[in-house]
Structures are given as structure tokens and as C-alpha cells.
Scaffold this motif. Structure first.
Motif, PDB file in Angstrom:
ATOM      1  N   UNK A  60       0.764  -1.226  -0.126  1.00  0.00           N
ATOM      2  CA  UNK A  60       0.203  -0.396  -0.116  1.00  0.00           C
ATOM      3  C   UNK A  60       0.975   1.309   0.168  1.00  0.00           C
ATOM      4  N   UNK A  61       1.925   1.367   1.003  1.00  0.00           N
ATOM      5  CA  UNK A  61       3.189   2.104   0.882  1.00  0.00           C
ATOM      6  C   UNK A  61       3.560   2.866  -0.877  1.00  0.00           C
ATOM      7  N   UNK A  62       3.966   1.883  -1.599  1.00  0.00           N
ATOM      8  CA  UNK A  62       4.635   1.921  -3.077  1.00  0.00           C
ATOM      9  C   UNK A  62       3.274   2.101  -3.716  1.00  0.00           C
ATOM     10  N   UNK A  63       2.173   2.066  -3.769  1.00  0.00           N
ATOM     11  CA  UNK A  63       0.901   2.993  -4.290  1.00  0.00           C
ATOM     12  C   UNK A  63       1.050   4.077  -4.272  1.00  0.00           C
ATOM     13  N   UNK A  64       0.915   4.627  -2.683  1.00  0.00           N
ATOM     14  CA  UNK A  64       1.294   5.554  -2.223  1.00  0.00           C
ATOM     15  C   UNK A  64       2.064   6.404  -2.571  1.00  0.00           C
TER      16      UNK A  64
END
Lengths: 122, 113, 99, 113, 122, 99
Positions: free
Chosen positions: E78-82
Motif C-alpha cells: 500500500x505504501x508503494x502505491x501511495x
């Protein structure tokens, strides 16, 4: 004053290239030179908006906004955006001195013609 | 830069697994006014193997040949990989490393892929 | 007689190889190392020694050296440049070999 | 896989220029139930240089040490780079290449970064 | 039947990894095995929607849709997407047998626990 | 005695180096090459020879070999696998060294 072209291929958070492009552009613009950048392949994702900021990690979106504000002209490979599905996410810089523009590879030729020196950041 | 500026496009990565060599050839097509010299070196030489799947970039090769641009291959890189000119497509020319090197350092701009 | 700059921004050995093969025909050769190309400036790198013996000037980006903490491991002949000085160096050149 | 499964996280890339080693350490933190062994090899050894900017991953190092996990560094990779143990932070242990190698091939799963 | 975990780091159109992940997953699913995938770093961009199809180039979006339809469970960092600003572009697969889910690195541990073998595609 | 698979998907030399250093303590070592790791199976690669002499089995992904057109340049002892066979091979292993 001179004019510098810069090409790069890598996106944010995977490679230092976007950061280096911003740093070099800032330095050139601060010295009064012109800067034209071509974002090719994953590099088009360097100028997407809504990139979450993480402390200690270079703010790629903010960096590109800053150099566009200072006058950099950024051309994005349009096909590269389309195949990645990120064409709608590009940042807008309507009130900046510089510009972010969709482009094709023929614009690479334009940049080569319009600049004095050409750098590639791998 | 003036049109007589010498431009070399350097293919140094293998043709599959990434799109770098394909994009390099696409860029050569786009910058035709500069009559760019395309040079394949290191793993880039695999780009022009006869048997490599070239469906994504054959059209670029065709276009570059139609406008009489040369596609060079570094002989030393071939030899290191146990390859010879006969393994490559007819459209390319093989040059020894010192000739290749001179063209690279003699270019005003080198674009590596 | 040209001013040739090897503008190296990745660890790929090709740039150093080509710079090293320089045949001394009067060209003025300079190497500028940025990003992970910096690691090529490690003082144990024999290629770098050979370049320096042949009068090649070698520069490295100061911020990149700083970040990587390898200042004391650099070859003593390597000079550090900030980004502004890199731009100045680039503008002096006839030929730029990006790699 | 059962918790006694042996997991090695291999840092083989330099700490800056990419986020791979940072992400490797983050992954080690996240998989703590497996007591992963972090091994730095090749350019990965630069990750643990005393003078390298570790602001993005110091917290991961701290966490891994707090739960008593080891951070290994391959001695051969150090030597090839003219580095010694004294150039590295205290939190790591240096092992000779054959010991490092045995841990890698003795792992049930190796995650490379 | 067995269960296979796969991790990869690279996005579409820059590396073959997304294609290889799809091929391996298809082969495993066709043999009746379970597949769980963790998309880390740029790999999260492999499952964006609206990726333009180009003849002759592997259809990454279509490939991932196919394996999710067949039952693959895909977890996205999720962090990579954000940080990439692409969180809103992820494909939806509501009617598929499998799932695409936002995840954190602790889910990597989950995948390792729930699978028999674990592959990484560089 | 373990079954160890080197699952190599990039050209990084480290995987071949580690496989080659295998000390013959009875482990059954296999190398599976996919993507650009395929180029390691070039018959001029001495490391591959050494692996094969030490009874390491070497496999390469058939589709990747096909695409790259290097079938006739492969070491004759390299066997080709489709993706289904790769999965079968993976499931037989005790340890998987991904690189």
C-alpha cells in the motif's frame, strides 16, 4: 546563457535518476540557463500528482514542480504514459513559468536541436 | 545543436527482458535529421541476432536502413559471447572495438539505452 | 583535439572501460561520476588509477559522495563538485559520452 | 511454510540510488516471526558503512537488533572494495565467504534485493 | 495440491518480471495449485487499469486480470502505491475468483506462512 | 542432503557464483534460468561448464530462449522447460535461492 537538455528513463522511488535530474536542473536554472527535459519510459511517472511524501526520501513531485516553476520545459513521452495507464495522473502546472507537455519521440529531436548540451541520467 | 552534430545511440542491454533496445531504435528513427549512428555493444549485440524475436522492432530496423543509416555491432562484444557476423542479420555491420570506440568518443552526444 | 566528458551515472563498467581505452591523441578527457557511478571512484579501482596516470581528470558529485559516506575511500585525485559545478563542467565540453 | 523455515534476506545493491536495501530491511522487520537473517553481499555491504547516510533505514537496523536478529556482511565483498570491519557500524558481523555462502544455500527461502 | 508465493519488484513496460509472474502463475493455477503474489515497489503499477495495449508487447493488465480470474490472490504494498500516486488507478476484480488487496509488508510474512514455496522474480 | 534450486531471473553474476562454489557435500543442486538469466547458459560461459562437471542440473525457460533466439548458442547440457515444468521443478525443492 546556455541551454541544456536532459533525458532520463526511471520513475520515482525505484531509482535516484528523477532526483538527480531535479538537482541538475535546479543548478542550471539558478545559473540562468534554460532546461528542457524529456521523460522516457518509466520516467513519465516522475511527474504524477499525489505522490505521498515520506520524511527522509526525496520529494520527486515537489522537485519537479519547483523546476517547472523556475522555467523548465518538461516533455513526457505520451505513448509511455498511455501504456502505463497513468496519463490522467500528471501534475498540472498552469501558473508556472515552465511547462509540462505531452510529447512524442520526435520531440527528442527538437530538444537536441534547441539545446547546447545534452545529458542522460541513467 | 546544429544538424551536423554527431549523435550516437548506444544499445548496451539485451533485446528482451527490458524495452531499452526497442526504445533506442525508436529514438534513432525519431532523430533521423541528425543521422544518428546506432551502435550495439555488450549485451546489446543480441538485439541483432538472426533468431531473436524482432517483431516489436523490425519496423525500426527497416526504416533506418531505408534512409541509409548504419547499424554497427562491436566485434569484441560478439567474440566475448561466442558469436560471429554470420549469427547476425544482414542489415548490420561489424566493426572492431577501436573503430567503435572512436565513433563513441567522437560523437557530440551519446544516448545510452 | 576535443574536450570529451564521460558523464557516468550508473555502475555499468562500460563508461570506465571506454575512458580507459583513450589513446592519447591529444583529446582532453574528463570523467564526471554521479549517483552509483561514484563507487567507481573507490581507491581500490585499478581502472581509475590507469585513467589518472593518463591525465584524465576525474570528478565526483559531492552530495552523492556525502550520502554514500565514501569520502575517505575515494582515490585522492578525485575532485568533488556540487551540482552547479557539474553544469559548468558540462558546458565546457565538445563531446559528452553519457553512460 | 512453518515458522522454523529458514529465511535469508540478501542485500546486494548499494544503499543509495535505489531503495532496494531499505526495502529489504523493511521486509526483514515485517517477517520477524521467521527470524530472518539479513546478509549484505557485493555492493550491499555499503549499506552498513559507518559514514553512509542511514536516516531512512536506521530505525529498521535498531528494530532488528532489539529483537536480537543478526546482520551479516560478506568479508570477500568488503575486501574487493578495500573495506574492513572497522569501516562498518558495530551492529553487523563480518563472516568469511564460505560461511555466508552456506547460510544462503542452507536457507529454505532467499529473498534478494 | 501445493501453494506458491511470488514476489516481484518491477513495473510494466520496464522489465519482463510482470510477464514472467503472470506466466508462472498461470502455469501453477492450471495445475491446480494456489498462487499468492506480493507486488512490492514498482510492481504495484503492474495492476493499474487503462494500460494501453500495444501489438507485440505483453498485455500486463490483461495477464493479471486473467490470473485473478483464475484465483490468484494479489497483495499490493500500500505504501508503494501511495508514494507513486497511483493508488486510485488499481484495477478492480470484484467478480473474480481471486482478489487484489492492499497490503503492508507484514502480509509478506502471511504469504510465507501460507505457501509451500516462495519465488522471487527479479 | 538437500535439494537446492538456484532460481535465477536476472543477469546478476552472484547466482552463478554461488552455485559454482557448491562444495559437493551431497546436496543436489539445480539451476533454473529465466528472463535475461538465460544468457548465462551461453556455451562460452566457463562457469556453466564448471557447474555441469560438478553434476549441477541446468534448466532454461523455453519461451525465454525462443524469444531471444539463442537456442543454438546454449550449452548442450542445458535442458529446456516450459512454465508448467518450472513449477514442477520448484515444488520438488527443499531450498530455493532466488536471485
Amino acid at each position: 546563457m546556455a541551454s541544456i537538455g536532459i533525458l532520463f528513463f526511471s520513475g520515482p522511488h525505484q531509482s535516484q535518476a528523477p532526483e538527480t535530474v531535479v538537482e541538475l536542473s535546479n543548478a542550471a536554472l539558478d545559473k540562468g540557463h534554460e532546461v528542457q527535459i524529456f521523460c522516457y519510459m518509466d520516467a513519465v511517472n516522475a511527474v504524477l500528482e499525489n505522490q505521498k511524501k515520506i520524511e527522509g526520501i526525496f520529494d520527486v513531485e515537489g522537485g519537479f514542480r519547483e523546476i517547472v516553476d523556475k522555467g523548465a520545459l518538461i516533455r513526457l513521452c505520451s505513448l509511455c504514459l498511455l501504456v502505463r495507464g497513468t496519463a490522467k495522473n500528471c501534475m498540472k502546472c498552469k501558473e508556472s513559468k515552465g511547462k509540462i507537455k505531452r510529447a512524442g519521440t520526435p520531440d527528442m529531436e527538437k530538444i537536441l536541436k534547441e539545446t547546447d548540451k545534452f545529458l542522460v541520467v541513467c | 545543436m546544429p544538424e551536423e552534430m554527431k549523435l550516437v545511440i548506444l544499445l548496451r542491454q539485451p533485446p528482451h527482458g527490458t524495452l531499452y533496445p526497442v526504445e533506442g531504435l525508436r529514438m534513432a528513427v525519431a532523430t533521423e535529421d541528425f543521422e544518428p549512428l546506432v551502435i550495439a555493444i555488450n549485451d546489446g549485440v543480441y538485439t541483432f541476432l538472426k533468431d531473436t524475436d524482432k517483431s516489436v522492432y523490425q519496423m525500426h530496423i527497416n526504416f533506418l536502413k531505408e534512409i541509409d543509416l548504419e547499424l554497427w555491432v562491436d566485434k569484441q562484444s560478439l567474440e566475448e559471447r561466442g558469436l560471429t557476423k554470420s549469427d547476425l542479420i544482414d542489415e548490420v555491420e561489424v566493426y572492431d572495438h577501436s573503430t567503435v570506440r572512436k565513433s563513441i568518443v567522437g560523437a557530440n552526444t551519446v544516448i545510452p539505452l | 583535439m576535443s574536450k570529451i566528458l564521460f558523464f557516468l551515472t550508473c555502475e555499468c563498467k562500460l563508461g570506465m572501460d571506454l575512458a580507459l581505452e583513450q589513446e592519447g591523441n591529444g583529446d582532453q578527457v574528463t570523467i564526471c561520476l554521479l549517483q552509483n557511478a561514484i563507487y567507481n571512484a573507490n581507491k581500490t579501482n585499478k581502472q581509475l588509477d590507469d585513467c589518472i596516470i593518463r591525465d584524465v581528470s576525474v570528478y565526483a558529485g559531492e552530495e552523492d559522495v556525502q550520502k554514500r559516506g565514501i569520502k575517505k575511500h575515494l582515490h585522492p585525485e578525485v575532485k568533488l563538485l556540487d551540482y552547479g559545478e557539474v553544469i559548468d563542467l558540462v558546458l565546457e565540453q565538445d563531446n559528452i559520452v553519457n553512460l
